[in-house]
Design a protein around this motif. Structure first.
Motif, PDB file in Angstrom:
ATOM      1  N   GLN A 176      74.329 -29.629   6.999  1.00 11.35           N
ATOM      2  CA  GLN A 176      75.207 -30.788   6.844  1.00 11.35           C
ATOM      3  C   GLN A 176      74.764 -31.941   7.736  1.00 11.35           C
ATOM      4  O   GLN A 176      74.877 -33.118   7.371  1.00 11.35           O
ATOM      5  CB  GLN A 176      76.652 -30.388   7.170  1.00 11.35           C
ATOM      6  CG  GLN A 176      77.284 -29.441   6.164  1.00 11.35           C
ATOM      7  CD  GLN A 176      77.433 -30.078   4.798  1.00 11.35           C
ATOM      8  OE1 GLN A 176      77.771 -31.253   4.687  1.00 11.35           O
ATOM      9  NE2 GLN A 176      77.177 -29.309   3.742  1.00 11.35           N
ATOM     10  N   GLN A 177      74.236 -31.588   8.916  1.00 10.39           N
ATOM     11  CA  GLN A 177      73.745 -32.624   9.821  1.00 10.39           C
ATOM     12  C   GLN A 177      72.546 -33.346   9.223  1.00 10.39           C
ATOM     13  O   GLN A 177      72.416 -34.569   9.324  1.00 10.39           O
ATOM     14  CB  GLN A 177      73.361 -31.987  11.167  1.00 10.39           C
ATOM     15  CG  GLN A 177      72.856 -32.968  12.214  1.00 10.39           C
ATOM     16  CD  GLN A 177      73.941 -33.920  12.669  1.00 10.39           C
ATOM     17  OE1 GLN A 177      75.093 -33.526  12.776  1.00 10.39           O
ATOM     18  NE2 GLN A 177      73.584 -35.164  12.927  1.00 10.39           N
ATOM     19  N   GLN A 190      77.210 -20.078  10.127  1.00  7.91           N
ATOM     20  CA  GLN A 190      77.980 -21.315  10.061  1.00  7.91           C
ATOM     21  C   GLN A 190      77.256 -22.453  10.787  1.00  7.91           C
ATOM     22  O   GLN A 190      77.274 -23.608  10.338  1.00  7.91           O
ATOM     23  CB  GLN A 190      79.367 -21.094  10.661  1.00  7.91           C
ATOM     24  CG  GLN A 190      80.253 -20.178   9.829  1.00  7.91           C
ATOM     25  CD  GLN A 190      81.565 -19.855  10.505  1.00  7.91           C
ATOM     26  OE1 GLN A 190      81.765 -20.185  11.673  1.00  7.91           O
ATOM     27  NE2 GLN A 190      82.452 -19.204   9.777  1.00  7.91           N
ATOM     28  N   ALA A 191      76.628 -22.108  11.909  1.00  7.67           N
ATOM     29  CA  ALA A 191      75.860 -23.130  12.625  1.00  7.67           C
ATOM     30  C   ALA A 191      74.682 -23.611  11.786  1.00  7.67           C
ATOM     31  O   ALA A 191      74.341 -24.809  11.797  1.00  7.67           O
ATOM     32  CB  ALA A 191      75.362 -22.569  13.962  1.00  7.67           C
ATOM     33  N   ASP A 192      74.071 -22.694  11.042  1.00  5.31           N
ATOM     34  CA  ASP A 192      72.983 -23.105  10.162  1.00  5.31           C
ATOM     35  C   ASP A 192      73.499 -24.013   9.048  1.00  5.31           C
ATOM     36  O   ASP A 192      72.839 -24.994   8.675  1.00  5.31           O
ATOM     37  CB  ASP A 192      72.321 -21.862   9.556  1.00  5.31           C
ATOM     38  CG  ASP A 192      71.079 -22.213   8.760  1.00  5.31           C
ATOM     39  OD1 ASP A 192      70.102 -22.699   9.357  1.00  5.31           O
ATOM     40  OD2 ASP A 192      71.100 -22.006   7.532  1.00  5.31           O
ATOM     41  N   LEU A 246      73.968 -29.404  18.771  1.00  6.96           N
ATOM     42  CA  LEU A 246      73.803 -28.266  17.869  1.00  6.96           C
ATOM     43  C   LEU A 246      72.584 -27.440  18.251  1.00  6.96           C
ATOM     44  O   LEU A 246      72.606 -26.205  18.181  1.00  6.96           O
ATOM     45  CB  LEU A 246      73.690 -28.767  16.428  1.00  6.96           C
ATOM     46  CG  LEU A 246      73.626 -27.696  15.346  1.00  6.96           C
ATOM     47  CD1 LEU A 246      74.885 -26.834  15.368  1.00  6.96           C
ATOM     48  CD2 LEU A 246      73.462 -28.338  13.972  1.00  6.96           C
ATOM     49  N   SER A 247      71.524 -28.105  18.679  1.00  8.21           N
ATOM     50  CA  SER A 247      70.334 -27.378  19.125  1.00  8.21           C
ATOM     51  C   SER A 247      70.641 -26.539  20.359  1.00  8.21           C
ATOM     52  O   SER A 247      70.205 -25.384  20.474  1.00  8.21           O
ATOM     53  CB  SER A 247      69.210 -28.367  19.421  1.00  8.21           C
ATOM     54  OG  SER A 247      68.081 -27.704  19.937  1.00  8.21           O
ATOM     55  N   ASP A 295      78.655  -8.835  14.463  1.00  8.77           N
ATOM     56  CA  ASP A 295      78.884  -9.342  13.122  1.00  8.77           C
ATOM     57  C   ASP A 295      79.494 -10.745  13.167  1.00  8.77           C
ATOM     58  O   ASP A 295      79.082 -11.642  12.414  1.00  8.77           O
ATOM     59  CB  ASP A 295      79.807  -8.395  12.355  1.00  8.77           C
ATOM     60  CG  ASP A 295      79.935  -8.759  10.895  1.00  8.77           C
ATOM     61  OD1 ASP A 295      79.034  -8.415  10.117  1.00  8.77           O
ATOM     62  OD2 ASP A 295      80.941  -9.404  10.533  1.00  8.77           O
ATOM     63  N   ARG A 296      80.458 -10.940  14.068  1.00  7.03           N
ATOM     64  CA  ARG A 296      81.043 -12.279  14.203  1.00  7.03           C
ATOM     65  C   ARG A 296      80.005 -13.289  14.689  1.00  7.03           C
ATOM     66  O   ARG A 296      80.005 -14.452  14.260  1.00  7.03           O
ATOM     67  CB  ARG A 296      82.226 -12.225  15.181  1.00  7.03           C
ATOM     68  CG  ARG A 296      83.369 -11.359  14.692  1.00  7.03           C
ATOM     69  CD  ARG A 296      84.011 -11.910  13.439  1.00  7.03           C
ATOM     70  NE  ARG A 296      85.000 -11.019  12.863  1.00  7.03           N
ATOM     71  CZ  ARG A 296      86.265 -10.975  13.228  1.00  7.03           C
ATOM     72  NH1 ARG A 296      86.693 -11.793  14.175  1.00  7.03           N
ATOM     73  NH2 ARG A 296      87.098 -10.127  12.650  1.00  7.03           N
ATOM     74  N   LEU A 297      79.133 -12.849  15.567  1.00 10.17           N
ATOM     75  CA  LEU A 297      78.082 -13.755  16.042  1.00 10.17           C
ATOM     76  C   LEU A 297      77.156 -14.152  14.894  1.00 10.17           C
ATOM     77  O   LEU A 297      76.772 -15.322  14.776  1.00 10.17           O
ATOM     78  CB  LEU A 297      77.288 -13.089  17.162  1.00 10.17           C
ATOM     79  CG  LEU A 297      76.092 -13.885  17.713  1.00 10.17           C
ATOM     80  CD1 LEU A 297      76.553 -15.210  18.300  1.00 10.17           C
ATOM     81  CD2 LEU A 297      75.327 -13.071  18.742  1.00 10.17           C
ATOM     82  N   GLN A 298      76.797 -13.183  14.051  1.00 12.32           N
ATOM     83  CA  GLN A 298      75.948 -13.502  12.913  1.00 12.32           C
ATOM     84  C   GLN A 298      76.640 -14.481  11.973  1.00 12.32           C
ATOM     85  O   GLN A 298      76.005 -15.398  11.437  1.00 12.32           O
ATOM     86  CB  GLN A 298      75.562 -12.222  12.183  1.00 12.32           C
ATOM     87  CG  GLN A 298      74.640 -11.307  12.979  1.00 12.32           C
ATOM     88  CD  GLN A 298      74.396  -9.985  12.296  1.00 12.32           C
ATOM     89  OE1 GLN A 298      74.929  -9.732  11.210  1.00 12.32           O
ATOM     90  NE2 GLN A 298      73.615  -9.123  12.924  1.00 12.32           N
ATOM     91  N   GLN A 299      77.945 -14.278  11.761  1.00 12.39           N
ATOM     92  CA  GLN A 299      78.682 -15.223  10.927  1.00 12.39           C
ATOM     93  C   GLN A 299      78.672 -16.624  11.542  1.00 12.39           C
ATOM     94  O   GLN A 299      78.503 -17.631  10.840  1.00 12.39           O
ATOM     95  CB  GLN A 299      80.119 -14.742  10.744  1.00 12.39           C
ATOM     96  CG  GLN A 299      80.257 -13.469   9.921  1.00 12.39           C
ATOM     97  CD  GLN A 299      81.699 -13.042   9.774  1.00 12.39           C
ATOM     98  OE1 GLN A 299      82.627 -13.783  10.138  1.00 12.39           O
ATOM     99  NE2 GLN A 299      81.920 -11.847   9.252  1.00 12.39           N
TER     100      GLN A 299
END
Length: 817
Positions: free
Chosen positions: A258-259, A251-253, A320-321, A243-247
């Motif tokens: 934002q990028q 956030q990375a998405d 980020l990639s 679940d934390r990984l999905q969050q």
């Protein structure tokens, strides 16, 4: 001289002389030192005070195997299909039990097996098998021996007929001593040499069987329970990590978005610098010679910073990639780990699994005892005895099965004369089958008796005032009446039935085990009782559903299908909403109605709803409408503990991936008890009251900054408000179209529609004209403040501001001071 304390020399000669003059005598025929009368002490199962724990543990390991071997051999002899080898098998089992019981000090088992062994030895020496009279005594003794064993193992009461059984065994043994074994024996069936029991007896057979199955290892139940607990906690931990990984992926998405925005802004900046000459002030043409400004660039510090921004943006996009690739790899590893942990949990659960064959002898004994009491002849056929079941589930299942079998013998099977008159064999038949279907254990018990007497059931129900005489009832409804507490078709109570405490006990016990019970009767052919139980009570498959901002886990027990229903598919019969599936019409209930939760505030905006089609114990179907089904997963059930009373419809709780606790709702259990009209009104009133409270405290936060929007929303939620958020004025207008908040917190500078324009819109609309507006902005000049007041802002706050000051303004404007 080899003794620990050698004899004195002067006494040696006297002892040698005495030992050399031993007189050998032969007992006269008919004489015996065997006791004649049994006493309660002879069948005592009390353990000595100085008992050796290791010896007792060894006895408890041998008891089930040896008693089962004894009764199996005796049953073959009693059925007339046994041979001398079966006598030897029973004799060796009795000998092994006698030695183990004597070693530990359990007098009851030691005494009984001692005399049983003497009887079997006498038969073996003469090559005889027991006749019908002796077979009946041996079968009864085997039942008593199994009951004694279960008492020592703590799974059953002490046999009430132990003294009577022991006396009958003594009488047979003394009779053989006086008259010889031929009076109680008959010629044995001839067998081939391959059937002769090998030297070493049952111990060698058991050793060979164990070698074929693999080396066994004895582990205490608390250790297995602790392993299961740890396996469950590991699964919960893995779920939380996922679940934390999905969050983090989300956030990375968001960072990627934002990028992209940053790249767009940098491109605009580069265009301003390069194309419009913002980098440096205008200079005379002479400074550039004959070059056009576009042909001769003059670089400044702003050019340099712009180039560095472009390079930094490109680097961050590449990083980020790479991070996203690492997230994908980590997600794959977590999936593998999750599968391994589930496999590990299943492996640990298998250590608690025991085959049904371990209780077959107990079930057979129950049928035999009931037949002796009722003077009936019944054959019990058990299939699927190799099915493995959780030991706790099997232990809890034994009492219901005993009741079902006794009822089958007593109520279902007729006496031999009646059966023969109806064209049936004189010996009744009960088929008991065990099977595994998905995550459920299915037990079917069918007798070939007369089936249920529906006329008698209706007559008794009317006499008891349970149903009105004019009421029409289906056979299914009449069948369910036998599950009611106190209902019995017998006028007089017996040792077996007539007290009205039979099938209702079975039904209640099955419900406590989260199972279902179904009855199917055919007149003149018999009754089939079907039990469906969860394979294990440690985990369950559940649907994670959302209601508002709450997450709930709904057990999939009884849930047969999930449909996505559009609003126009919901019909009404009177005032009752229904959902039609083909030619079937199902009552439609909302989850919030069952749980007394606030109604779905966005119900009108939803295009459709998930509906859970749930089948009840009686076969009826209900449709449960929920807001959203998020996921389906295997969950580890956590009990509420002894300090929390039983909650109807809830079977425990689960720890979700984010660490929050969600109740596990069992729809079958919740819908089992019909809601009375007054209860429905109370629930509806509570829902309306809670809805009014929730609706009277709502806030709309409008800010294009994610951080500022979240901070303001959290502050208002902590203050007890239901909060909606919008990223700019246009989104806020769409929300205001369907819902009018009690207060609005808006930013001044926002894209598409700023705070001043939004406030003006609010003041010009009739529905929202009186909604208080608090403007929160970084513009602190008097000019901006006057613009806000002119637009209709009630309070103008500049950042940073005090939370207490903001809440004071909110309380004053909403009248909740």
């Amino acid at each position: 001289h080899a003794w620990p304390r050698p004899l004195p020399e002067k006494e040696v000669s006297a002892w040698v002389a005495a030992l050399s003059n031993v007189e050998m005598t032969q007992r006269a025929p008919g004489e015996s030192d065997r006791q004649v009368e049994a006493t309660p002490e002879d069948v005592s199962l009390s353990l000595p005070e100085d008992i050796n724990a290791e010896l007792l543990d060894g006895l408890l390991q041998e008891l089930p195997q040896q008693t089962a071997a004894f009764t199996a051999a005796i049953e073959k002899l009693s059925a007339g299909i046994g041979a001398a080898t079966d006598v030897n098998r029973a004799m060796r089992a009795a000998h092994t039990l006698k030695g183990a019981a004597n070693t530990v000090g359990v007098r009851g088992i030691a005494n009984l097996t001692h005399h049983l062994e003497d009887i079997l030895v006498a038969l073996s020496e003469e090559g005889l098998v027991p006749n019908q009279e002796l077979s009946a005594v041996l079968v009864t003794a085997g039942d008593c021996l199994e009951a004694m064993s279960e008492t020592l193992m703590g799974v059953g009461p002490a046999p009430e007929q132990a003294l009577e059984v022991f006396q009958s065994v003594l009488d047979c043994a003394n009779r053989i001593d006086r008259e010889g074994v031929h009076e109680l024996g008959s010629a044995a069936v001839m067998v081939s040499e391959q059937e002769v029991l090998p030297e070493g007896g049952l111990q060698d057979i058991a050793h060979d069987a164990q070698a074929q199955k693999g080396q066994g290892l004895r582990v205490s139940a608390p250790v297995v329970d602790e392993l299961l607990r740890l396996a469950g906690e590991t699964l919960i931990s893995n779920s939380q990590i996922q679940d934390r990984l999905q969050q983090t992926v989300r956030q990375a998405d968001a960072m990627r978005q934002q990028q992209l925005l940053m790249n767009q802004l940098i491109a605009e900046l580069e265009n301003l610098v390069d194309m419009r000459g913002v980098a440096a002030p205008k200079s005379s043409a002479g400074d550039q010679g004959d070059f056009d400004p576009l042909e001769f660039e003059k670089f400044s510090e702003l050019h340099t910073v712009t180039r560095r921004l472009i390079e930094a943006s490109s680097d961050s996009q590449q990083i980020l990639s790479q991070v996203n690739e690492q997230f994908a790899s980590l997600n794959d590893l977590l999936d593998v780990q999750h599968r391994l942990q589930i496999a590990n949990q299943h492996a640990v659960i298998r250590t608690r699994m025991v085959p049904v064959s371990s209780v077959v002898s107990r079930l057979q004994r129950s049928v035999r005892q009931t037949c002796r009491l009722l003077d009936k002849q019944v054959e019990l056929q058990i299939s699927g005895d190799a099915t493995n079941i959780d030991s706790n589930v099997l232990t809890d299942l034994m009492d219901p099965l005993m009741h079902i079998l006794r009822n089958a013998v007593d109520h279902g099977i007729d006496d031999p004369d009646t059966r023969m008159a109806s064209g049936k064999p004189p010996v009744g038949r009960i088929d008991l089958g065990f099977s595994r279907e998905g995550n459920s254990i299915v037990v079917r018990c069918r007798d070939d008796g007369r089936g249920l007497d529906f006329d008698a059931i209706r007559r008794i129900a009317e006499n008891k005032g349970m149903i009105a005489p004019e009421r029409n009832m289906s056979t299914e409804e009449l069948t369910r009446l036998i599950l009611v507490n106190g209902f019995s078709t017998r006028d007089e109570a017996t040792q077996v039935s007539g007290r009205g405490v039979g099938m209702d006990i079975v039904y209640n016990r099955v419900l406590q085990m989260k199972g279902t019970l179904a009855l199917n009767s055919e007149r003149g052919k018999g009754l089939t009782v079907e039990l469906r139980l969860p394979a294990t009570l440690l985990s369950a498959h559940a649907l994670i559903v959302r209601h508002g901002d709450k997450l709930l886990a709904i057990s999939t027990r009884g849930v047969e299908d999930i449909h996505y229903v559009m609003p126009d598919q919901i019909e009404k019969i009177g005032t009752q909403p229904v959902y039609r599936v083909g030619n079937e019409v199902h009552s439609l209930l909302k989850l919030e109605q069952l749980l007394a939760l606030p109604p779905d505030r966005r119900e009108a905006d939803r295009l459709g709803f998930p509906v859970l089609l749930t089948r009840m114990d009686d076969g009826s179907m209900n449709a449960i409408l929920v807001q959203e089904v998020i996921d389906g997963r295997e969950v580890v059930l956590k009990n509420f503990g002894k300090y929390v009373p039983k909650i109807q419809g809830s079977i425990g709780a689960v720890i979700l991936g984010d660490g929050s606790v969600a109740p596990v709702v069992d729809l079958v259990e919740m819908l089992r008890v019909p809601i009375r009209h007054d209860q429905a009104e109370q629930i509806e009133n509570r829902v309306e009251a809670r809805s009014e409270v929730a609706e009277s405290q709502t806030a709309l936060v409008v800010d294009d900054s994610l951080t500022a929007r979240r901070a303001a929303a959290k502050l208002m939620k902590d203050a007890g408000y239901t909060v909606r958020t919008a990223i700019d004025g246009l989104e806020a207008v769409s929300i205001l179209h369907n819902h009018v908040p009690d207060i609005m917190l808006v930013d001044m500078e926002m894209p598409r529609m700023n705070g001043l324009e939004l406030t003006a819109h609010v003041r010009n609309a009739e529905r929202t004209r009186n909604v208080p507006v608090i403007m929160i902005t970084s513009r602190s000049t008097e000019k901006h403040r006057q613009q806000g007041i002119a637009a209709g802002v009630n309070v103008y706050l500049t950042k940073p501001f005090s939370d207490e000051k903001l809440l004071d303004h909110v309380a004053r404007l909403t009248g909740t001071e």
